[in-house]
Design an enzyme around this catalytic site. Structure first.
Site, mmCIF file in Angstrom:
data_model
loop_
_atom_site.group_PDB
_atom_site.id
_atom_site.type_symbol
_atom_site.label_atom_id
_atom_site.label_comp_id
_atom_site.label_asym_id
_atom_site.label_seq_id
_atom_site.Cartn_x
_atom_site.Cartn_y
_atom_site.Cartn_z
ATOM 1 N N ILE A 190 0.593 -1.073 0.249
ATOM 2 C CA ILE A 190 0.045 0.462 0.353
ATOM 3 C C ILE A 190 0.885 1.016 -0.055
ATOM 4 O O ILE A 190 0.585 1.937 -0.266
ATOM 5 C CB ILE A 190 -0.817 0.213 1.121
ATOM 6 N N ASP A 191 1.920 1.221 0.822
ATOM 7 C CA ASP A 191 3.467 2.311 0.791
ATOM 8 C C ASP A 191 2.983 3.050 -0.451
ATOM 9 O O ASP A 191 4.056 4.300 -0.827
ATOM 10 C CB ASP A 191 4.120 1.977 1.772
HETATM 11 O O1 F6P Z 1 4.115 -2.013 4.370
HETATM 12 C C1 F6P Z 1 2.712 -2.058 5.036
HETATM 13 C C2 F6P Z 1 2.384 -0.806 5.982
HETATM 14 O O2 F6P Z 1 0.808 -1.302 5.654
HETATM 15 C C3 F6P Z 1 3.192 0.222 6.364
HETATM 16 O O3 F6P Z 1 2.426 0.909 6.054
HETATM 17 C C4 F6P Z 1 2.585 -0.146 8.059
HETATM 18 O O4 F6P Z 1 3.863 0.945 8.414
HETATM 19 C C5 F6P Z 1 3.277 -1.256 8.548
HETATM 20 O O5 F6P Z 1 3.560 -2.234 6.685
HETATM 21 C C6 F6P Z 1 2.409 -2.097 9.074
HETATM 22 O O6 F6P Z 1 3.066 -3.603 9.574
HETATM 23 P P1 F6P Z 1 2.201 -4.253 10.836
HETATM 24 O O7 F6P Z 1 1.169 -5.186 9.502
HETATM 25 O O8 F6P Z 1 3.259 -4.799 10.844
HETATM 26 O O9 F6P Z 1 1.568 -3.459 11.441
#
Ligand code: F6P
Length: 386
Positions: free
Chosen positions: A162-163
């Protein structure tokens, strides 16, 4: 360059062993790794339909990312299994963004030891009768996929996040859905902010890139957008909000990327990065900005953290189409023997790029780029220091 060095450079990242020819492929496998994102199921559907309909191959689904290949957890996926899947969020295969096979905890003589278990993955792939593997994931998943390729497994990568922080592709699927969710949240925050004469701060995801914050902020009519690429001056943010008050606007909306930070300051982590290389969990900058605005602009403020709402739910039409095209083209490129590549969007076409090269560059917002200038032309402050 001497001939020997030339040869070495040309074969860097290539497997030492011979790969099976496309004509010998009968069974391909697919896994989804890293954090989930809208569109993963549409990729799975595209892969299965193209494999079965176009090439007459079988498809094996690997459960929970590379964990499934280490532990031998798989299931066959038929064309029937993927019916209607294009509209479903998440991944029917499960995923994992913890545990790295290149540095995997195993029980050793002296307790837990960290080892490279990609050799085990390769022998399990062979034992399971898998002729080629499609890995759908971000940079972490692609590093593992490249290691397996170098050990002689035909692989194809499909980029997801999504980033939108991967340079190799114009866009990653999942991004458009995340921006739509964040924009909808801003639309909702607008009416309550206006009614209560408050400043509402929305913290969005994006890791070290500000794409979600920037695009949602423009689409959702934000007054302040703070992104990691432009370390901000909180004084400028407060002055902007006070200025709006003077001209009769008794509310404001701020979008803060989770990775944003004040100039000369630091990012805020909910969980700090581990010394073993495990990534940290960003979170908290929205609340900090909200508290600062309350102090310096004399406004009542509230913070909303959008979190995993951005990752869940139905993909947008754009993401369904991009994800489906990635899935179909990943299969077609296996049939062409283009192993070791990542399918990427370039303009209107899906092209292939070497995984080894594609994962090297991060796609960040250009602080002087057109999109930032567009935001500023609208009167949005990015909190730029003077
Ligand atoms: O890389 C995708 C993402 O949703 C980032 O935007 C976010 O910082 C991270 O993953 C969150 O990861 P988790 O699902 O481990 O909390």
């Amino acid at each position: 360059m001497p001939a020997k060095a030339k040869k070495k450079a040309a074969t860097r990242g290539r497997p030492a062993t011979k790969m099976p020819a496309p004509k010998d492929i009968k069974n391909i496998a697919i896994l989804t790794g890293g954090g989930d994102c809208p569109g993963l199921n549409a990729v799975i559907r595209g892969v299965v339909r193209a494999a079965v309909n176009v090439h007459g191959w079988e498809v094996t689904g690997i459960l929970d990312g590379f964990d499934g290949l280490i532990e031998g957890r798989t299931r066959k996926i038929t064309s029937r299994d993927v019916r209607g899947l294009q509209a479903r969020g998440g991944t029917i295969l499960g995923t994992s963004n913890r545990g790295n096979p290149l540095n995997y905890p195993v029980e050793g003589e002296n307790g837990v030891e960290y080892r490279d278990v990609t050799g085990t993955i390769v022998s399990n792939i062979r034992e399971l009768g898998i002729d080629a593997l499609i890995a759908v994931g971000g940079d972490g998943t692609m590093k593992i996929t490249q290691a397996i390729f170098e050990k002689g497994v035909p692989v194809m990568g499909v980029p997801k996040t999504i980033d939108n922080d991967l340079k190799a592709t114009d866009v990653t699927f999942g991004f458009n859905s995340a921006v739509s969710t964040a924009t909808e949240a801003l639309d909702r925050l607008h009416t309550t902010a206006e009614s209560h004469h408050r400043v509402l701060v929305l913290e969005v995801m994006g890791r070290d890139s500000g794409w979600i914050a920037l695009e949602a902020g423009i689409a959702g009519g934000a007054d302040v957008i703070l992104i990691p690429e432009i370390p901000f001056d909180i004084g400028k943010v407060c002055a902007h909000i006070r200025g709006r008050k003077k001209t009769g606007s008794r509310f404001s909306i701020a979008v803060v990327a989770e990775g944003a930070f004040p100039a000369g300051g630091k990012k805020i982590y909910e969980k700090e990065p581990g010394s073993d290389g495990t990534p940290g969990r960003l979170g908290g900058m929205g609340q900090w900005v909200s508290e600062q605005i309350a102090l310096c602009a004399n406004f009542e403020t509230r913070t909303a953290v959008l979190g995993h709402m951005q990752r869940g739910g139905t993909p947008t039409t754009y993401d369904r189409i991009l994800a489906t095209r990635f899935g179909v083209e990943a299969v077609n490129n296996i049939a062409l023997g283009n192993y070791g590549n990542l399918v990427c969007l370039k303009g209107t076409e899906i092209v292939c790029k070497k995984i080894s090269e594609a994962i090297e560059n991060i796609n960040l917002v250009d602080p002087e780029g057109q999109l930032v200038k567009t935001a500023e032309a609208l009167g949005i402050t990015m909190g730029r220091p003077a």
